[in-house]
Design a protein around this motif. Structure first.
Motif, mmCIF file in Angstrom:
data_model
loop_
_atom_site.group_PDB
_atom_site.id
_atom_site.type_symbol
_atom_site.label_atom_id
_atom_site.label_comp_id
_atom_site.label_asym_id
_atom_site.label_seq_id
_atom_site.Cartn_x
_atom_site.Cartn_y
_atom_site.Cartn_z
ATOM 1 N N UNK A 241 0.824 -1.222 0.000
ATOM 2 C CA UNK A 241 0.000 0.000 0.000
ATOM 3 C C UNK A 241 0.852 1.264 0.000
ATOM 4 N N UNK A 242 1.930 1.229 0.812
ATOM 5 C CA UNK A 242 2.727 2.439 0.987
ATOM 6 C C UNK A 242 3.337 2.980 -0.316
ATOM 7 N N UNK A 243 3.969 2.124 -1.138
ATOM 8 C CA UNK A 243 4.522 2.664 -2.390
ATOM 9 C C UNK A 243 3.456 3.312 -3.264
ATOM 10 N N UNK A 244 2.236 2.751 -3.245
ATOM 11 C CA UNK A 244 1.156 3.342 -4.038
ATOM 12 C C UNK A 244 0.823 4.726 -3.506
ATOM 13 N N UNK A 245 0.785 4.851 -2.161
ATOM 14 C CA UNK A 245 0.489 6.137 -1.552
ATOM 15 C C UNK A 245 1.572 7.152 -1.905
ATOM 16 N N UNK A 246 2.833 6.691 -1.936
ATOM 17 C CA UNK A 246 3.936 7.601 -2.260
ATOM 18 C C UNK A 246 3.845 8.054 -3.716
ATOM 19 N N UNK A 247 3.495 7.130 -4.601
ATOM 20 C CA UNK A 247 3.338 7.502 -6.009
ATOM 21 C C UNK A 247 2.233 8.554 -6.145
ATOM 22 N N UNK A 248 1.130 8.357 -5.423
ATOM 23 C CA UNK A 248 0.035 9.330 -5.453
ATOM 24 C C UNK A 248 0.519 10.685 -4.929
ATOM 25 N N UNK A 249 1.292 10.652 -3.850
ATOM 26 C CA UNK A 249 1.843 11.892 -3.285
ATOM 27 C C UNK A 249 2.705 12.613 -4.329
ATOM 28 N N UNK A 250 3.508 11.838 -5.040
ATOM 29 C CA UNK A 250 4.436 12.459 -5.981
ATOM 30 C C UNK A 250 3.734 13.045 -7.200
ATOM 31 N N UNK A 251 2.610 12.432 -7.557
ATOM 32 C CA UNK A 251 1.817 13.035 -8.633
ATOM 33 C C UNK A 251 1.275 14.381 -8.153
ATOM 34 N N UNK A 252 0.773 14.385 -6.905
ATOM 35 C CA UNK A 252 0.273 15.631 -6.321
ATOM 36 C C UNK A 252 1.404 16.652 -6.204
ATOM 37 N N UNK A 253 2.614 16.167 -5.842
ATOM 38 C CA UNK A 253 3.752 17.078 -5.677
ATOM 39 C C UNK A 253 4.139 17.700 -7.014
ATOM 40 N N UNK B 284 4.258 22.435 -10.361
ATOM 41 C CA UNK B 284 3.905 23.107 -11.609
ATOM 42 C C UNK B 284 3.093 24.376 -11.348
ATOM 43 N N UNK B 285 2.327 24.355 -10.250
ATOM 44 C CA UNK B 285 1.511 25.516 -9.899
ATOM 45 C C UNK B 285 2.307 26.551 -9.112
ATOM 46 N N UNK B 286 3.604 26.258 -8.872
ATOM 47 C CA UNK B 286 4.443 27.233 -8.185
ATOM 48 C C UNK B 286 4.443 27.105 -6.677
ATOM 49 N N UNK B 287 4.027 25.960 -6.155
ATOM 50 C CA UNK B 287 4.053 25.760 -4.705
ATOM 51 C C UNK B 287 4.812 24.489 -4.343
ATOM 52 N N UNK B 288 6.110 24.449 -4.654
ATOM 53 C CA UNK B 288 6.855 23.212 -4.409
ATOM 54 C C UNK B 288 6.932 22.844 -2.929
ATOM 55 N N UNK B 289 6.844 23.840 -2.053
ATOM 56 C CA UNK B 289 6.973 23.541 -0.627
ATOM 57 C C UNK B 289 5.699 22.929 -0.060
ATOM 58 N N UNK B 290 4.568 23.091 -0.772
ATOM 59 C CA UNK B 290 3.287 22.612 -0.229
ATOM 60 C C UNK B 290 3.265 21.096 -0.112
ATOM 61 N N UNK B 291 3.685 20.409 -1.165
ATOM 62 C CA UNK B 291 3.736 18.944 -1.153
ATOM 63 C C UNK B 291 5.110 18.517 -1.664
ATOM 64 N N UNK B 292 6.040 18.173 -0.781
ATOM 65 C CA UNK B 292 7.362 17.761 -1.264
ATOM 66 C C UNK B 292 7.327 16.362 -1.873
ATOM 67 N N UNK B 293 8.224 16.146 -2.824
ATOM 68 C CA UNK B 293 8.403 14.827 -3.408
ATOM 69 C C UNK B 293 8.961 13.882 -2.350
ATOM 70 N N UNK B 294 8.556 12.614 -2.422
ATOM 71 C CA UNK B 294 9.111 11.596 -1.532
ATOM 72 C C UNK B 294 9.697 10.518 -2.421
ATOM 73 N N UNK B 295 10.894 10.061 -2.113
ATOM 74 C CA UNK B 295 11.494 9.031 -2.948
ATOM 75 C C UNK B 295 10.822 7.684 -2.671
ATOM 76 N N UNK B 296 10.282 7.090 -3.721
ATOM 77 C CA UNK B 296 9.561 5.819 -3.564
ATOM 78 C C UNK B 296 10.572 4.707 -3.324
ATOM 79 N N UNK B 297 10.328 3.884 -2.314
ATOM 80 C CA UNK B 297 11.206 2.734 -2.187
ATOM 81 C C UNK B 297 10.387 1.449 -2.260
#
Lengths: 309, 578
Positions: B170-182, B187-200
């Motif tokens: 489940x966790x890697x899927x959640x991280x992938x979803x987070x990274x799409x949101x990030x 792209x909208x100019x708010x990189x600090x709002x949702x940081x990228x997380x490295x999927x493991x």
């Protein structure tokens, strides 16, 4: 032209004036008052980092000399390690916070702060105290932990590196302020302003620096971009076990200096003297030879200020 | 969902009050909260959930608590006693609201019913697979006695199954979803709002076992409700043996029952025998759906006391045409169940004792991954020799606080809580690095991926079963889990004559210093084994392939010395230095 006698006289006069005007409080005794014009390099010795920063900027005409209304500013401190401020492995958060406040006060439209850390990024941001302090002062604290925050740039003048990924905050800002902390460095001998720029490139590039001749790579990035302003936190330089440090015993607490220069080579040349090196560190020498700045300290206009409480 | 097809019946008797829904609703709320905490604990990729909450929730799970009880006598060890007491009083409440695997199956049943547009269960009553489930329980207990508890518990504990699903699937899927949101935020100019997380992602060897088991559990849940809990799960079987004679049991009130079959269709455990008007309470997972669904008030939660009677005391059986004793004579199956109960009880006692004993063995460095290796052998492999076997075939590195590889093998249930909580992601589920299948999916440190943060004690803060024992920060600073070995001929400084020092740069203890040994033109990394704790920062930072500095684990962790240096001499003059 200043003779040594003039120099001492002026210093004495200034000192006497300061002593005679205690009501002015936190005043300044200048060893070498600027005899008109802006210095190439200023160093301030004092007890309070924020007051030292303010005083040093004053010599350049305040932050307004660097930051204009509506500009986007990027501040690049050293946030390399998951270490608290008292271990001086990172730039002191007070300096970063003050800079953010000054930039916003000068009308900057946006101030960003980031570093591509060595320890885990979010822990380093937090433990260093920099993320909280910068955010409280009004900065955007940006992540730099993933390649998506970087863009490829070419360095035509580079000797060892021709292409690197640079953080978009640096690429998209009008003013680039470099705010490192002075430390011993096991690989690069010393880390000050030039070495701090290793934090604007991606992790893969950081590794490739280590593979392809560290000193040359550190100098090469200057062909792409030199910071508009360099501010070096040399309050308690780490003299050994750097750049991470083991305990506070690694710090030389007697230095208490803060240096400012537009010239990244000059400031690092001065920094290497503080670290006890008679000759320039290799990357400083390479950068000077490549014409990125001046390392002939004897010919520079240096202002030395001693602040008394 | 219930009773869409039923024709309206005669008015329900007054004993079918709205109060009959209360237990079921309470159960749903509690189960919902429980699985939310469980999912949050394992999926928490931003490290937002407090470690304390992760630890408390997971250490209250049955098997982790038993393990702590048997080996460490920590306060959380009392949870298993509390669960046994609750089960003896009210039935398998653990299975309905505490066990995340149980709740996950309910969720899967619901989702599958929605997809198939059917009521969730509607299953016929089935006989218990008593032989099979008692055999699995007995085998588990025997395995513990035989010293194979580390394998048996890891692959049968329901909580640990859930942990592996959540952490590796489940966790890697959640991280992938987070990274799409990030990416969108950036792209909208708010990189600090949702940081990228490295999927493991876990390596295939460690990903496949939980994936296959998840598929099995999901199919069983979708087709047969709680079949897993009542057949495979040894915790379910053990608690079933206790709940058979629970003080309060759900049972059918024959005076009110009209044998409409609503309860039977609602039962996820398939344990209601309507012909005999009996509920096999050893399989009942305390969901209370039957009480809620019954319009007649025919299913009741009542005090039965300790008697074996299926009808509560004080309730007359006048309406029942056949006396209980005749309706349900003690069958062979019942006798068998009774015998296995007795056997299980004995084995449980022996098992706990064996666990206690195995703790002693573990601490003496018994059963080890790749053969014994006494202390005092390190300090080798540094320098100019050409024996790089330690670098090419390093020993596995167990997390600090685990004390030894043997304890990981004998006690850890591979629940992945430490792996998912590890902030630097240096912990990963092992495949065969521990040298045998007992180490499958148990935590090991991978220094090619990351390194162990000097000040971090998170794995020891969260571990629920007492395998990774709590470490204070100071103790962590001197806990040696491995040792750095260098191969100077591979080092970039020696090979290319260029400055590097990335390894020394990262060393937190000062064990690794750049020194100029005789015969070298430049300073090269030299490890002082007295101070090295095996954190792996040097190996991670080393830029060459193959690495010129590698950590090899030590089977029994040691205490390193602390580098004590004099205060740096202050500058003698009050000068500016330039």
């Amino acid at each position: 032209m200043n003779t040594r006698r003039d120099f001492i006289k002026k210093g004495l006069v200034a000192g006497a004036t300061a002593a005679a005007l205690p009501s002015l409080g936190n005043l300044v005794a200048a060893d070498a008052p600027a005899s008109g014009g802006v210095p190439d390099l200023i160093t301030v010795k004092g007890e309070d980092r924020v007051a030292m920063l303010d005083r040093a900027l004053e010599a350049f005409g305040g932050i307004g000399a660097f930051v204009k209304k509506g500009q986007k500013i990027v501040i690049k401190p050293n946030i390399g390690w998951d270490k608290p401020p008292e271990l001086c492995a990172n730039t002191h958060p007070d300096i970063v916070a003050r800079l953010v406040t000054l930039c916003l006060g000068a009308g900057a439209s946006e101030v960003s702060v980031f570093d591509n850390t060595c320890d885990q990024w979010d822990k380093s941001y937090k433990t260093s105290g920099i993320a909280d302090a910068a955010r409280a002062a009004g900065a955007r604290v940006l992540p730099a932990n993933n390649d998506s925050y970087y863009r490829d740039i070419e360095i035509p003048g580079g000797v060892s590196i021709k292409k690197v990924k640079v953080h978009t905050a640096v690429l998209d800002s009008d003013v680039f302020i470099n705010v490192p902390v002075l430390k011993h460095h096991g690989g690069a001998t010393m880390t000050a302003c030039m070495k701090n720029l290793m934090g604007i490139v991606s992790k893969a590039d950081q590794r490739s620096y280590h593979r392809n001749g560290l000193h040359q790579c550190i100098a090469d990035i200057l062909s792409f971009k030199k910071p508009d302003l360099n501010i070096l936190d040399a309050f308690s330089p780490m003299k050994r076990n750097g750049p991470k440090g083991v305990t506070v015993a690694d710090l030389d607490t007697s230095v208490k200096q803060l240096l400012i220069s537009r010239d990244i080579v000059a400031i690092d040349a001065a920094a290497s003297r503080i670290m006890g090196h008679k000759r320039d560190i290799e990357h400083v020498r390479i950068a000077a030879e490549a014409g990125h700045g001046r390392n002939n300290l004897g010919e520079l206009k240096i202002e030395r200020v001693r602040m008394t409480a | 969902m219930k009773k869409q097809n039923n024709t309206p019946r005669k008015t329900a008797p007054e004993n079918a009050s709205p109060a009959r829904h209360v237990l079921r609703r309470l159960r749903i709320v509690a189960a919902f909260a429980s699985i939310l905490i469980a999912l949050a604990a394992f999926i928490d990729f931003r490290d937002l959930v407090p470690n304390h909450l992760k630890h408390v929730y997971t250490s209250a799970q049955f098997v982790p608590s038993v393990l702590t009880f048997a080996t460490a006598f920590h306060a959380t060890a009392l949870a298993c006693l509390l669960i046994l007491a609750l089960t003896f009083a009210f039935g398998r409440v653990y299975c309905s609201v505490i066990c995340p695997l149980g709740i996950l199956q309910d969720v899967i049943s619901r989702i599958s019913a929605k997809i198939r547009r059917k009521p969730p269960y509607k299953l016929p009553a089935k006989k218990a697979h008593n032989t099979l489930r008692h055999a699995i329980l007995a085998a588990t207990l025997l395995a513990i006695v035989a010293g194979w508890g580390g394998v048996a518990l890891a692959w049968l504990d329901p909580y640990s199954h859930f942990g592996r699903f959540a952490s590796t699937l489940f966790r890697p899927l959640a991280v992938v979803a987070n990274n799409i949101a990030a990416t969108v935020a950036n792209a909208l100019g708010h990189p600090a709002a949702i940081p990228q997380v490295n999927v493991s992602f876990a390596a295939a060897g460690a990903l496949l076992p939980p994936l296959l088991i998840f598929i099995a559990v999901a199919i069983m849940a979708a087709k047969r409700g709680r079949l897993w809990c009542n057949t495979v799960c040894p915790v379910g079987t053990l608690l079933g043996l206790v709940s058979r004679r629970a003080l309060w049991r759900v049972s059918i009130d024959k005076t009110a029952c009209v044998k409409c079959g609503d309860c039977l269709r609602a039962c996820k455990a398939q344990c209601i025998d309507l012909r005999a008007a009996e509920i096999d309470f050893s399989r009942c997972v305390a969901c209370y759906d039957c009480i809620s669904v019954c319009d007649e008030g025919g299913v009741k939660y009542r005090w039965h006391g300790v008697s074996a009677r299926r009808e509560p005391r004080g309730i007359s059986n006048r309406n029942s045409q056949i006396p209980n004793s005749i309706a349900r004579p003690p069958s062979r199956a019942n006798r068998r169940a009774f015998i296995s109960t007795a056997m299980a009880g004995t084995l449980a006692t022996v098992g706990a004792t064996a666990l206690l004993a195995s703790r002693g063995i573990a601490q003496n460095g018994g059963r080890q991954g790749k053969g014994p290796k006494g202390p005092g052998q390190h300090g080798q492999g540094h320098g100019r020799g050409r024996d790089f076997s330690k670098l090419d075939n390093p020993e596995v590195v167990a997390p600090p606080g685990a004390q030894s590889v043997a304890r990981i093998l004998s006690q850890c249930t591979a629940c992945q809580l430490c792996v998912s909580a590890c902030p630097s992601h240096v912990l990963e589920p092992a495949f065969l690095e521990y040298g045998n299948l007992a180490g499958l999916m148990k935590p090991r440190l991978n220094f090619d991926k990351s390194f162990c943060n000097f000040d971090c004690t998170v794995c020891s803060d969260v571990c629920p079963d007492g395998t990774i024992l709590h470490l204070a920060r100071d103790a962590k600073h001197t806990t040696r889990i491995g040792l750095a070995h260098t191969a100077h001929p591979r080092c970039i400084i020696v090979k290319d004559g260029t400055a590097c020092g990335a390894c020394a740069e990262h060393c937190p203890t000062g064990a690794l210093q750049m020194k100029k040994p005789p015969g070298h033109a430049d300073a090269v990394p030299v490890v002082d084994p007295r101070y090295c704790i095996g954190c792996g920062a040097c190996q991670y930072a080393c830029p060459v392939t193959p690495k010129a500095i590698v950590i090899s684990g030590i089977a029994k962790h040691e205490t390193a010395e602390k580098l004590v240096q004099e205060q740096v001499a202050p500058t003698t003059t009050d000068d500016f230095a330039f």
